[in-house]
Each structure stands twice: as C-alpha cells, then as structure tokens.
Design a protein around this motif. Structure first.
Motif, PDB file in Angstrom:
ATOM      1  N   GLN A  41      45.895  45.932  52.039  1.00 22.39           N
ATOM      2  CA  GLN A  41      44.480  46.250  51.890  1.00 22.39           C
ATOM      3  C   GLN A  41      44.170  46.821  50.503  1.00 22.39           C
ATOM      4  N   PHE A  42      45.188  47.372  49.836  1.00 22.93           N
ATOM      5  CA  PHE A  42      44.943  48.017  48.546  1.00 22.93           C
ATOM      6  C   PHE A  42      44.379  47.055  47.507  1.00 22.93           C
ATOM      7  N   VAL A  43      44.623  45.733  47.677  1.00 21.54           N
ATOM      8  CA  VAL A  43      44.142  44.793  46.658  1.00 21.54           C
ATOM      9  C   VAL A  43      42.623  44.731  46.646  1.00 21.54           C
ATOM     10  N   PHE A  44      41.994  45.060  47.786  1.00 26.88           N
ATOM     11  CA  PHE A  44      40.540  44.948  47.844  1.00 26.88           C
ATOM     12  C   PHE A  44      39.836  46.070  47.084  1.00 26.88           C
ATOM     13  N   ASP A  45      40.593  47.023  46.577  1.00 27.69           N
ATOM     14  CA  ASP A  45      40.011  48.044  45.713  1.00 27.69           C
ATOM     15  C   ASP A  45      39.541  47.445  44.387  1.00 27.69           C
ATOM     16  N   TYR A  46      40.016  46.264  44.081  1.00 28.65           N
ATOM     17  CA  TYR A  46      39.690  45.633  42.802  1.00 28.65           C
ATOM     18  C   TYR A  46      38.571  44.596  42.930  1.00 28.65           C
ATOM     19  N   VAL A  47      37.898  44.531  44.078  1.00 24.53           N
ATOM     20  CA  VAL A  47      36.819  43.562  44.277  1.00 24.53           C
ATOM     21  C   VAL A  47      35.651  43.872  43.352  1.00 24.53           C
ATOM     22  N   ASP A  48      35.076  42.830  42.749  1.00 24.77           N
ATOM     23  CA  ASP A  48      33.944  42.955  41.840  1.00 24.77           C
ATOM     24  C   ASP A  48      32.877  41.955  42.290  1.00 24.77           C
ATOM     25  N   THR A  49      31.760  41.882  41.566  1.00 30.05           N
ATOM     26  CA  THR A  49      30.669  40.971  41.905  1.00 30.05           C
ATOM     27  C   THR A  49      30.309  40.135  40.695  1.00 30.05           C
ATOM     28  N   SER A  50      30.116  38.840  40.907  1.00 30.30           N
ATOM     29  CA  SER A  50      29.765  37.934  39.812  1.00 30.30           C
ATOM     30  C   SER A  50      28.287  38.065  39.475  1.00 30.30           C
ATOM     31  N   VAL A  51      27.995  38.228  38.204  1.00 30.76           N
ATOM     32  CA  VAL A  51      26.609  38.309  37.771  1.00 30.76           C
ATOM     33  C   VAL A  51      25.936  36.945  37.820  1.00 30.76           C
ATOM     34  N   VAL A  52      26.711  35.873  37.789  1.00 27.01           N
ATOM     35  CA  VAL A  52      26.152  34.523  37.792  1.00 27.01           C
ATOM     36  C   VAL A  52      25.705  34.110  39.186  1.00 27.01           C
ATOM     37  N   THR A  53      26.564  34.324  40.189  1.00 27.40           N
ATOM     38  CA  THR A  53      26.298  33.841  41.540  1.00 27.40           C
ATOM     39  C   THR A  53      25.959  34.943  42.527  1.00 27.40           C
ATOM     40  N   GLY A  54      26.310  36.182  42.205  1.00 31.64           N
ATOM     41  CA  GLY A  54      26.117  37.270  43.157  1.00 31.64           C
ATOM     42  C   GLY A  54      27.202  37.353  44.198  1.00 31.64           C
ATOM     43  N   LYS A  55      28.224  36.509  44.107  1.00 29.57           N
ATOM     44  CA  LYS A  55      29.324  36.535  45.065  1.00 29.57           C
ATOM     45  C   LYS A  55      30.325  37.624  44.696  1.00 29.57           C
ATOM     46  N   SER A  56      30.908  38.234  45.722  1.00 31.34           N
ATOM     47  CA  SER A  56      31.999  39.171  45.473  1.00 31.34           C
ATOM     48  C   SER A  56      33.267  38.391  45.153  1.00 31.34           C
ATOM     49  N   TYR A  57      34.126  38.992  44.324  1.00 33.28           N
ATOM     50  CA  TYR A  57      35.350  38.297  43.966  1.00 33.28           C
ATOM     51  C   TYR A  57      36.461  39.304  43.690  1.00 33.28           C
ATOM     52  N   LEU A  58      37.687  38.805  43.789  1.00 34.83           N
ATOM     53  CA  LEU A  58      38.875  39.609  43.519  1.00 34.83           C
ATOM     54  C   LEU A  58      39.654  38.960  42.392  1.00 34.83           C
ATOM     55  N   PRO A  59      39.782  39.609  41.219  1.00 36.41           N
ATOM     56  CA  PRO A  59      40.601  39.033  40.148  1.00 36.41           C
ATOM     57  C   PRO A  59      42.033  38.817  40.619  1.00 36.41           C
ATOM     58  N   ALA A  60      42.553  37.623  40.376  1.00 37.14           N
ATOM     59  CA  ALA A  60      43.884  37.303  40.889  1.00 37.14           C
ATOM     60  C   ALA A  60      44.832  36.782  39.827  1.00 37.14           C
ATOM     61  N   PHE A  61      44.305  36.318  38.722  1.00 43.81           N
ATOM     62  CA  PHE A  61      45.165  35.709  37.705  1.00 43.81           C
ATOM     63  C   PHE A  61      44.470  35.833  36.358  1.00 43.81           C
ATOM     64  N   ILE A  62      45.242  36.136  35.342  1.00 48.47           N
ATOM     65  CA  ILE A  62      44.685  36.194  33.994  1.00 48.47           C
ATOM     66  C   ILE A  62      45.759  35.782  33.002  1.00 48.47           C
ATOM     67  N   THR A  63      45.358  35.022  32.013  1.00 48.85           N
ATOM     68  CA  THR A  63      46.275  34.660  30.940  1.00 48.85           C
ATOM     69  C   THR A  63      45.548  34.790  29.613  1.00 48.85           C
ATOM     70  N   GLU A  64      46.241  35.300  28.628  1.00 46.91           N
ATOM     71  CA  GLU A  64      45.678  35.481  27.292  1.00 46.91           C
ATOM     72  C   GLU A  64      46.576  34.766  26.282  1.00 46.91           C
ATOM     73  N   THR A  65      45.935  34.167  25.297  1.00 39.77           N
ATOM     74  CA  THR A  65      46.671  33.465  24.252  1.00 39.77           C
ATOM     75  C   THR A  65      46.019  33.739  22.906  1.00 39.77           C
ATOM     76  N   LEU A  66      46.827  34.031  21.926  1.00 36.81           N
ATOM     77  CA  LEU A  66      46.354  34.167  20.544  1.00 36.81           C
ATOM     78  C   LEU A  66      47.088  33.120  19.716  1.00 36.81           C
ATOM     79  N   SER A  67      46.320  32.266  19.037  1.00 34.97           N
ATOM     80  CA  SER A  67      46.915  31.142  18.324  1.00 34.97           C
ATOM     81  C   SER A  67      46.290  30.973  16.951  1.00 34.97           C
TER      82      SER A  67
END
Length: 825
Positions: free
Chosen positions: A172-198
């Motif tokens: 249940q602790f993962v739901f502490d990170y739930v946010d809301t999309s400003v575009v759609t108004g849907k709630s969401y949970l960040p699950a994956f992120i990748t960053e690249t500098l090239s």
C-alpha cells in the motif's frame, strides 16, 4: 467486470515492474473550465495567466484549460473581452481544479463597420506556408547540440476501489506517490523514469547522425540496449511536415500546405514574446474523426516562423489505445537567422477506455549549446552507418550528485521518488508472483531460477497423425547466462506412440553490432510448404483453427547451425548449414518410377545445404533483449538475399542443386489514405532435385489469416523451381467508414489485399520422384484477393477471401472467411 478488474491489475503490475530522495522542485498544476455565468455555455479563447508572469494559456473550444509550471505566482488571472476579469488564489506545488464562471459587463464601444473579407488567420497561415522551407530546421546542412531527454511512465486511474484490491495489501505504501494529471484530471502513480544526456550531431549531405550518450539513468533497470532507444534520435515531431506520425498513423499538421481543407483557424491575439511580436492563432478540425489536432500556436510577425505551438489529438480521432496526445514545442532564433527547437513536451494517455487502468507516457526534451553550420571531419561520422549511437563508459553509473549538476531542469519530488519506490516494491513477495504471471503471459515462458519453461501454448495440441500431443520444453534464463542460451523439448503423440525431441543453443559474442552463433537438432513432425509466419505446428490454435483433416505431416530429422554477423546497423550476413532427413509416410510416399515399369520406394530423402543470407534494412531499429530482438521497422524497403548450395554425398545427402531467393518487403504511409504494404518473392533452382527440396508454395489450411501464405491454397498444391510472387495490401484506416455515423462510432477500418504467383517447373525436377496426386506445377498465374474489416473490438480482423484461378482443382476453397488477432494503433 471482474475480468476487466484483473486486466487492470495486470497492467498496473506490468508497468511498475520497470520502474525518498530530497524534494528539490515541485510542480503547480491547475486545470478547469470557463463558462458564462448565466448561460453556462463554454467560453473559448479565455486568457489564463499567473499574475506578474508571462506564464499562461487560453481555453480551448470547449472552455477547458490546463497549465503547469515550476514558477507560479500566488494569483491566477482570468480575463476575456466583454466579461469582468477574475482572480483566484493559487495553492503552490499541488494539483487543483479552478472552474470559472465569468459575468458579462457592459462596454460602450464606438460604432464599428464590419465588411466582408478574408479571415485574417488565413492570411497569416498563407505566409507561414510560404516561409516553411526557410523556417524548417530540416533545411540546415549541419548542426549539433546537447540534449536532455526525460521519459516517464505512470499508471493512471488509481482510484480507491483499485487501491483496496487484496493483491495490493502488502505494498500500500506505493500509493503515497499518487499524483493527478493536469491534462486529463486522472490520478496516476509514477512507475518508471529514464533520463539521458547526449551530444547530438547532424549532417544533411551525405546524411549522417551521431549521438553520444554521456549519461543515462533508468529506474530499476541498467541496460545499454534500452538506453539507446531513450535518446533523442528516435523521438521527433516536426511541426513543419505536412503529416505528423503518431504511432504509425499520419496526422495532418495544422501547418500543412493543405491545412485549410482540414482545419478552421482563428486569430486570437498578438503579444511580444522575448521581444518578438507574435500572433496567436487557434485551430480545430472541420470534420469529425479525421486524423487531425486541436490547439493554438504563436507565430513571429516578420519571419512567420513558429515561436510556440500546442497540438492535441482530436478527441474522436480513429486511433486505438490512445485516449489523448498533447505536444508542446518551443522555438528560439539562433544566430538571428535560424529558428531551432529548444523544448519539446509530449504527453500520451494510453487506455482501453477512460474508466480502465492504463498508463501515461511523458517525454520532455530540452536543447542547449546549439551550434549551426560547423562542419565535422569525414572521420567523425561512421563510414558504414548513417545513424550511430555511442554510450560512453560509465554513463549508467553516475551518482545523484552528478545528475543534479547536469540536468537541464530539476526533477519534481515525485519523479525523484520513483528510483527508491521501484527498488522497494520489487522485494514484496506478492509482487514477484504477479511479475511471474505477467511475464509468462507475454513471453510464453515461465521463468524459474536458471530455466524458462514453455511455450505454454504448445503443451497440448492435436492432429490426425499424432492424435493428442503433449510437449514439455524450455530454455535457460538470463540468470543462467546472458551470453549462452540452451533450449530443448520433448514431445509424445498418443496415436502414433512416437517420441519427438529437440536440442539447441545460441551464443552471443556481441550485442552491438550483433555477432552470434547457434545450432540445433530436431526429430519432430513438420508441415512442408508452411509459411514461417504461421502458427507453430504444435500451437493449440493451429489445431483448433484447422479447416482440413491434414494427414500431410512429415517426420523430419534436422540439424542446423548458423553464424550471424551484423556489419553495421541495417546490414548483416548469416551463414547457415542445414542437414535434413525427410521420412516418407503412407500419405506422402517417395516413389521413383524406373523405366516406366519398376517402382522404387524411398524411405527417406536427405539433403545437405549451405546458405548465405544477406539482409539490408536501411535505418532499421531494434529493441533488444539479451538473446532475441524485435524490429521496430524502417521507412525503407527490406531486402533479403539467400544463396544456397545443395551438396551431394555429404552425410549421405542425395542431391546437388543451387538456388537463389530474393525478397523485398516495404510498408509505408500514403497519407491521408492509410498505409500500403507489399512483399515480392522471387527465386530460381538450378540442378535436379525432388519436390520436397523445391519451392513448395506456402498454403494455409487454417481459418487464421496468414500474411505470408496463400490463404486459399492448400498444402502440397503447387511447386516450382522458378517463381515470382507478389503480396499487396492496403489499410485505409477508416478513410471511407469514417463518413458513416455508425461505422465511425465503431471505429472499424477497411483493408484490401491481393496475392499473385507465377511459376514454372522443369521436367527434370518433375521426374525425380512421383508427385502426390494433389501436387502440380503452375501452368498459369495463381490469384487470390480479399476485402476485410479490421479494428473490430480494436484487435480483430476478418477478411472475406476469394480464389480467382485454378478453381477446378479438387477440394479447394473458392471463398472463405479468415480471421486474425492484431494490435495496431
């Protein structure tokens, strides 16, 4: 509903599988709707801005707006001519909804005379189109820049009912990170992120691209192959093109030279941006369900170059699994001459429906240190490949402190938390169980320590020769080795009471460029003349969908070894050694008539072959695992050339022959009329050899549609030693159906296809052994054609097929329905 709920859970687990540090930056997100206080009608083009800043937006044609920033003020101003302005207190660093009801006010205006004339937005648009070539970055001969790319995946529609599922009891602790999309108004949970500098380098003529990945960070994953596909090179939107490719579909750009045929334009405002006077123009589609966008752009009043633009997918566009798509692009003038993209934000809402759990895909790209016109030495770019991606040593091992220094913009707190969250959730036992279930469903294999069991869909099947067939198989896992893979299977038929088996291996010397070696030995039944694209013979679907009582299966012993070398991206060679022993059956005997009197029955036919395959696919890209890789396709034709030598008296082989085979495959858009695909195969055999070693043309005796077989042809119907075939197919993507209200609502799509075959058979090959009664050479061309409807329930395609020649052949289908499961956007 329970099935849909389980599906939602699987989607959730699948994306969290891939994915508290200090909070350094937060986003303020606001969305809402503006309406008239009396009529309650939506008000378009209302100005929404943070007081004392240049950060703002306007409402769309339905009165909706959204805005997000890292630098808000305390007040949000709302204003529109003819209405009293309003201001609202802003809660910083959180999501909030601010709906606005504007009140009209009386304004005394002097007399205005309105005369008919041209829409002023059209005049501006014509000048934009006239200057497209001059302003298009594609005209630049050479340029380079540093690019920061951030890609994110979020699970969306995370409601209370979803959180209460028993399967999530232990995390249940993962739901502490739930946010809301400003575009759609849907709630969401960040699950994956990748960053690249090239560092990215481009040369127009001859065309060369080079990307040097200096830093790469992926939540929960450390894989160089993934890093290559999260860089700048493979993610691009050029607003100046007439068509913008969105997941393989061509959408009409609002700046297309024929834009007036598809859009309505409105001149909204003028404003100085970065000391440059710009016009603001909004646009919307003229008709429903066409491949178009809504949005607005700011255009420089002198050069008529785009300064900023926002495009959003028309809500009724005929595209699958994409509920929303938004692109924000910002340009700046370099050297006071060239307008260059400096920031690009993409947002995609992937969902089967608005109510079901899906995911967001978000990409932010920023560009710095832009240099135009600096030529590089010839040795700088690769001589062999037009595109080259290099990952520097240590790029995956940089610490958080280093990333804080090099990022073009800081992460939000919830983005920072993903790295920690994914590592934590992977340790929960129930999560591991669901990972196993999802992995098995997708790949066909169940992974347990050093071994992968499967594929599960071949465990049981049935056919007239073996009766009920049971099979156990598998391969070693990546835990066993990421360089060596062993595989094998054991099968048994209840009716024929025979054991079948197979063993094989693959060893990878290098993944990029790919260099590998492998070998296998199989003792099993096989359908000669079956398309390589068809279901495996022991796939349960092959049994269930069979349309004929097929007794033409043959026992085959086969040893195969190969060595594959990729010389550069898009070009590879593969050397294949093949030894086959084909056993005669009572239904497919091997007989030779000697002097028209004596009949000799052969128990086996034996061949030994060496084949050199050359494959060229310009600019082809792959997604690679440790051993297998999947092509992402190319915009150019794919060529395959096979040169084969049949060796006599090698391991008891009986025949000497030579064959040449060439195939050309190409799929490309014909906007706005859909996509066209063709496949040409041509080949010739030299020497004298029996029909099992010639070209047994690919038939199909199932109700499943096979792209690479003749769907109205039986197995063992035609054979050639010289042949040319053509397969052509056009997907209209709803071009006609979209004009009919019911079909438009169903989002069905039209498809037409045709197949042709010309071949001949030398008498020398006809007389080697006796042909089965059903087998013949081609005396005239073979044709079949069909029309179909695809996108039924988004995944089903059904074709009505007609056979157009050789209609007097026995036991052939003249007409039939064929079905196919497919996933297309």
């Amino acid at each position: 509903m329970r099935i849909l709920r389980y599906k939602s859970i699987f989607i959730f687990i699948f994306f969290v599988i891939f994915a508290f540090q200090n909070v350094e930056a937060q986003l303020t997100k606001i969305r809402g709707r503006v309406v008239d206080s009396e009529t309650k009608e939506a008000i378009p083009f209302v100005n929404i801005s943070f007081k004392g800043t240049t950060i703002g937006t306007i409402t769309d044609f339905k009165g909706n707006y959204f805005i997000e920033t890292r630098n808000p003020s305390d007040i949000l101003d709302v204003s529109y001519m003819g209405y009293k302005p309003k201001s609202f207190k802003v809660n910083k660093n959180v999501f909030q909804t601010i709906n606005v009801k504007l009140e009209t006010e009386n304004i005394n205006l002097q007399e205005v005379v309105v005369k008919p004339g041209e829409n002023p937005a059209h005049r501006v648009l014509r000048k934009i189109i006239a200057n497209k070539t001059e302003n298009n970055p594609g005209k630049i001969e050479t340029y380079q820049y540093e690019v920061y790319n951030k890609m994110e995946i979020d699970i969306n529609n995370i409601d209370d009912e979803f959180k209460k599922q028993k399967v999530f009891k232990h995390f249940q602790f993962v739901f502490d990170y739930v946010d809301t999309s400003v575009v759609t108004g849907k709630s969401y949970l960040p699950a994956f992120i990748t960053e690249t500098l090239s560092d990215y380098y481009y040369q127009k003529s001859p065309k060369k691209e080079k990307e040097i990945i200096k830093a790469n960070k992926i939540s929960g994953v450390e894989n160089e192959s993934i890093s290559k596909y999260t860089g700048q090179m493979y993610l691009d939107v050029n607003i100046y093109d007439n068509y913008i490719n969105i997941f393989g579909k061509g959408f009409i750009s609002p700046l297309a030279k024929f834009g007036l045929m598809y859009y309505k334009y409105y001149l909204i405002d003028s404003l100085y941006i970065d000391n440059q006077r710009c016009y603001q123009i909004s646009f919307k589609p003229r008709r429903k369900q066409e491949p178009t966008f809504t949005g607005d752009f700011w255009v420089h009043d002198t050069t008529f170059a785009i300064k900023k633009i926002k495009i959003r997918l028309a809500e009724d566009a005929n595209i699958n699994f994409v509920n929303d798509f938004v692109a924000d692009l910002e340009y700046t003038r370099v050297n006071n001459k060239v307008w260059f993209l400096t920031k690009q934000k993409l947002f995609v809402d992937f969902n089967i429906s608005d109510q079901e759990t899906g995911f967001f895909g978000r990409k932010t790209t920023t560009y710095k240190n832009i240099v135009v016109g600096e030529e590089k030495k010839d040795s700088f770019f690769s001589n062999n490949a037009n595109q080259e991606t290099i990952t520097l040593d240590g790029a995956l091992e940089l610490d958080s402190e280093y990333w804080q220094k090099i990022r073009h913009e800081k992460l939000s707190g919830k983005e920072e938390s993903i790295y920690c969250m994914v590592d934590s959730i992977k340790e929960v036992p129930v999560f591991k169980t669901f990972v196993d279930v999802v992995t098995t469903f997708v790949t066909g294999y169940y992974v347990k320590d050093y071994f992968e069991y499967g594929p599960y869909y071949t465990f049981y099947s049935f056919n007239p020769i073996e009766g009920n067939r049971f099979k156990l198989g598998g391969r070693t896992s990546n835990q066993f080795s990421t360089d060596l893979m062993l595989n094998g299977h054991l099968a048994y038929g209840i009716k024929d009471e025979r054991v079948k088996y197979g063993l094989g291996f693959m060893y990878i010397f290098s993944k990029n460029p790919r260099v590998s070696i492998g070998g296998s030995y199989n003792h099993d039944i096989e359908q000669l003349g079956k398309s390589q694209n068809a279901f495996l013979q022991d796939n349960i679907l092959s049994s269930v969908l069979a349309r004929e009582y097929n007794k033409k299966l043959t026992m085959v012993n086969e040893f195969q070894g190969f060595f594959e070398k990729e010389w550069f991206q898009g070009f590879s060679n593969k050397l294949i050694i093949n030894h086959r022993t084909i056993f005669a059956t009572e239904y497919v005997p091997f007989m030779h008539i000697n002097n028209s009197i004596d009949t000799i029955n052969y128990k086996t036919l034996v061949s030994s072959e060496i084949t050199l395959n050359s494959r060229f696919a310009y600019n082809e890209k792959f997604v690679s695992g440790e051993f297998l890789r999947t092509s992402l396709g190319t915009n150019y034709p794919i060529f395959n050339l096979d040169l084969t030598v049949g060796l006599k008296n090698v391991l008891n082989s009986d025949y000497e022959y030579y064959k040449v085979h060439l195939s050309v495959e190409h799929e490309f858009p014909i906007n706005p009329f859909g996509r066209f695909m063709y496949l040409i195969n041509a080949g010739k055999y030299f020497g004298r050899t029996p029909y099992p070693f010639l070209q047994l043309h690919e038939g199909n005796e199932t109700y499943a549609f096979d792209d690479f077989a003749f769907n109205m042809m039986n197995y063992y119907e035609f054979v050639s030693d010289k042949y040319v075939s053509l397969y052509a197919e056009h997907h209209f993507d709803g071009f006609f159906f979209n004009h009919f209200p019911l079909l438009r609502k169903l989002k069905w799509r039209e498809v037409v296809e045709g197949k042709a075959l010309i071949g001949s058979l030398d008498e020398r090959n006809r007389d080697v052994i006796v042909f089965p009664e059903i087998l013949n050479g081609l005396s005239k061309p073979y044709f079949e054609a069909g029309v179909g409807v695809e996108n039924i329930f988004k995944i089903i395609r059904i074709d009505a097929m007609w056979r157009l020649s050789y209609l007097d052949n026995p036991d052939i289908p003249k007409f039939g329905l064929r079905a196919k499961l497919q996933v297309r956007f």
